[in-house]
Design a protein around this motif. Sequence first.
Motif, PDB file in Angstrom:
ATOM      1  N   THR A  92       0.844  -1.321   0.070  1.00 60.68           N
ATOM      2  CA  THR A  92       0.016   0.034  -0.060  1.00 60.68           C
ATOM      3  C   THR A  92       0.919   1.491  -0.150  1.00 60.68           C
ATOM      4  O   THR A  92       2.203   1.087  -0.213  1.00 60.68           O
ATOM      5  N   GLY A  93       0.271   2.267   0.131  1.00 60.78           N
ATOM      6  CA  GLY A  93       1.124   3.697   0.222  1.00 60.78           C
ATOM      7  C   GLY A  93       2.211   3.833   1.161  1.00 60.78           C
ATOM      8  O   GLY A  93       3.206   4.155   0.734  1.00 60.78           O
ATOM      9  N   HIS A  94       2.014   2.917   2.268  1.00 65.87           N
ATOM     10  CA  HIS A  94       3.316   2.962   3.267  1.00 65.87           C
ATOM     11  C   HIS A  94       4.339   2.316   2.513  1.00 65.87           C
ATOM     12  O   HIS A  94       5.492   2.626   2.696  1.00 65.87           O
ATOM     13  N   MET A  97       6.078   4.980   0.343  1.00 69.60           N
ATOM     14  CA  MET A  97       6.755   5.858   1.355  1.00 69.60           C
ATOM     15  C   MET A  97       7.990   5.362   1.873  1.00 69.60           C
ATOM     16  O   MET A  97       9.040   5.719   1.774  1.00 69.60           O
ATOM     17  N   TRP A 119       0.962  12.367   7.890  1.00 64.62           N
ATOM     18  CA  TRP A 119       1.601  11.496   7.154  1.00 64.62           C
ATOM     19  C   TRP A 119       3.279  11.969   7.214  1.00 64.62           C
ATOM     20  O   TRP A 119       4.155  11.253   7.246  1.00 64.62           O
ATOM     21  N   VAL A 165       3.905  16.455   1.590  1.00 65.64           N
ATOM     22  CA  VAL A 165       2.496  15.679   0.994  1.00 65.64           C
ATOM     23  C   VAL A 165       1.845  16.636   0.204  1.00 65.64           C
ATOM     24  O   VAL A 165       1.467  17.703   0.614  1.00 65.64           O
ATOM     25  N   GLY A 167      -1.581  16.124  -0.985  1.00 63.41           N
ATOM     26  CA  GLY A 167      -2.930  15.950  -0.556  1.00 63.41           C
ATOM     27  C   GLY A 167      -2.833  15.355   0.731  1.00 63.41           C
ATOM     28  O   GLY A 167      -2.477  14.180   0.855  1.00 63.41           O
ATOM     29  N   SER A 169      -4.486  13.802   3.642  1.00 56.61           N
ATOM     30  CA  SER A 169      -5.702  13.364   3.896  1.00 56.61           C
ATOM     31  C   SER A 169      -6.313  13.526   5.414  1.00 56.61           C
ATOM     32  O   SER A 169      -7.249  13.068   5.857  1.00 56.61           O
ATOM     33  N   ASP A 194       4.453  12.970  -1.566  1.00 59.59           N
ATOM     34  CA  ASP A 194       3.322  11.850  -1.382  1.00 59.59           C
ATOM     35  C   ASP A 194       1.968  12.301  -2.085  1.00 59.59           C
ATOM     36  O   ASP A 194       1.613  13.410  -1.716  1.00 59.59           O
ATOM     37  N   VAL A 196      -0.526   9.808  -2.317  1.00 59.22           N
ATOM     38  CA  VAL A 196      -1.352   8.750  -2.113  1.00 59.22           C
ATOM     39  C   VAL A 196      -2.947   9.112  -2.306  1.00 59.22           C
ATOM     40  O   VAL A 196      -3.535   8.485  -2.961  1.00 59.22           O
ATOM     41  N   CYS A 197      -3.222  10.338  -1.667  1.00 60.45           N
ATOM     42  CA  CYS A 197      -4.831  10.632  -2.059  1.00 60.45           C
ATOM     43  C   CYS A 197      -5.067  11.843  -3.041  1.00 60.45           C
ATOM     44  O   CYS A 197      -6.183  12.312  -3.116  1.00 60.45           O
ATOM     45  N   GLN A 219      -5.691   2.776  -4.198  1.00 64.17           N
ATOM     46  CA  GLN A 219      -6.999   2.662  -3.804  1.00 64.17           C
ATOM     47  C   GLN A 219      -7.868   3.722  -3.489  1.00 64.17           C
ATOM     48  O   GLN A 219      -8.895   3.826  -2.841  1.00 64.17           O
ATOM     49  N   LYS A 220      -7.275   4.678  -4.145  1.00 62.88           N
ATOM     50  CA  LYS A 220      -7.973   6.156  -4.036  1.00 62.88           C
ATOM     51  C   LYS A 220      -8.478   6.686  -5.343  1.00 62.88           C
ATOM     52  O   LYS A 220      -9.288   6.074  -5.741  1.00 62.88           O
TER      53      LYS A 220
HETATM   54  C1  LIG Z   1      -1.634  11.115   1.914  1.00 61.33           C
HETATM   55  C2  LIG Z   1      -1.359   9.646   2.322  1.00 61.33           C
HETATM   56  N1  LIG Z   1      -0.326   9.055   2.502  1.00 61.33           N
HETATM   57  C3  LIG Z   1      -0.010   7.994   2.788  1.00 61.33           C
HETATM   58  C4  LIG Z   1      -1.041   7.109   3.290  1.00 61.33           C
HETATM   59  C5  LIG Z   1      -0.706   5.762   3.641  1.00 61.33           C
HETATM   60  O1  LIG Z   1      -1.444   4.651   2.539  1.00 61.33           O
HETATM   61  P1  LIG Z   1      -1.561   3.438   2.818  1.00 61.33           P
HETATM   62  O2  LIG Z   1      -2.573   3.470   3.955  1.00 61.33           O
HETATM   63  O3  LIG Z   1      -2.306   2.940   1.582  1.00 61.33           O
HETATM   64  O4  LIG Z   1      -0.334   2.478   3.396  1.00 61.33           O
HETATM   65  C6  LIG Z   1      -2.473   7.396   3.179  1.00 61.33           C
HETATM   66  C7  LIG Z   1      -3.394   6.639   3.325  1.00 61.33           C
HETATM   67  O5  LIG Z   1      -4.780   7.137   3.712  1.00 61.33           O
HETATM   68  C8  LIG Z   1      -2.520   8.965   2.799  1.00 61.33           C
HETATM   69  O6  LIG Z   1      -3.900   9.586   2.701  1.00 61.33           O
END
Ligand SMILES: Cc1ncc(COP(=O)(O)O)c(C=O)c1O
Length: 402
Positions: A92-94, A97, A119, A165, A167, A169, A194, A196-197, A219-220
């Motif tokens: 996932t996003g992590h 990262m 984040w 970052v 966006g 979230s 970043d 991710v969103c 997933q976003k």
């Molecule tokens: C801006 C941002 N960065 C990182 C993440 C982490 O992503 P993940 O939960 O897919 O590992 C998220 C998750 O919501 C996010 O919104």
Amino acid sequence: MAFRGVWGLGRASPGPRVWPPTPDPNPALQIPQRFLMGPGPGNSDPRVLATQSLPLLGHMHPPFLKIMDEVRQGLKYVFQTESNYTLCVSGTGHAGMESTLVNLLEPGETLLVGNKGIWGARVVDMARRMGVNVVDLKKEAGRTFSLEELTAAVKEHRPAVVFLVQGDSSTGVHQSLAGVGPMCAEHGALLLVDTVCSLGGVPMFADAWGVDAIYSGSQKCLSAPPGAAPLFLSERALAKVRGRKTPVASYYFDLNLVGDYWGWYGSRSYHHTGMVSMWYAMREALAIVAEEGLEAGWARHAAAHDQLWAGLTELGLEHFVPAPEDRLVTVNTIKVPEGVDWAALCKFAMERYAVEIAGGLGPTAGKIWRVGIMGYNAKPANIELVLAAFRDGLAAQGWAKK
Ligand SMILES: Cc1ncc(COP(=O)(O)O)c(C=O)c1O
């Protein structure tokens, strides 16, 4: 004695019973239909989900390598880059990262973190674990950094990498990247962002803005299930990874090796088993983005955001982010009015409308609601449902606009 032969335990004493045997197959798995209008995951496009039931290919089979190449091509489009260094990290996003941090930084180097939500705080934590010298540049929740603030910090701390970052979230802010890339390049730093969103939901021009590295999530705004972290490196960022003095501390995320599997260096060799069905999903998700066109997609997200706020304002609700230019369209943050139980409203929305609305996170916990308008979900009918949930949920608590 046959057990001893088979398991090394001995037939006469098979050992304690292993329990439970398997998940109960009866009744079959039932998943309720929900509108995932929180900060993510959002609902996947059904076309994307359908690809995941296609037959598996081997992770080194030429037809599968071709699918990976097509994913890279689709990523070049969403990142708006000519760079060949795009791929999806397995995770996932992590994972994106962790992967960018561990590859771009060597122990003892300095990372400047623009920390304005959860984040940034996670990146501070991750980088410290890697032995990186972290400068934690904090900003009040709901606000963004100015170019002047970032320039002053870069001049003072001379970081190897600057992290922002786009966006956030956790707060609903949209960090402008205007001028940041060239400023970082002028001072010898790489810019890591970043998205991710935000990727696919708001403009990103990796090359034109001079961004060096980006990670995102599937997933976003890309309307795929969780499990892929799109990643981009500029030529400069790749040169840093290739020229490291120390090996990348993570084998799984080493882009010298993972990049080889994705065809970055001309050859193709096995590193880890490709996420076969997930890469089918990403190929379809990126094809859908391209079919619509990035600009049309950004406009659709912006229109849904406007629709949401027209309705929320009529109900008497307010933005958490004070400056209009700092407001993120993909994750919307709404102040919880005095006397309203935010969690009760979320529960009401789920029970009455099967709509997910989330509360705050990190610095905003208990203070806001978060509504995601991302990818497949950024459409008028979904916004109507969210507004109905707020209208009826607030009325159920006896709250009305003053
Ligand atoms: C801006 C941002 N960065 C990182 C993440 C982490 O992503 P993940 O939960 O897919 O590992 C998220 C998750 O919501 C996010 O919104």
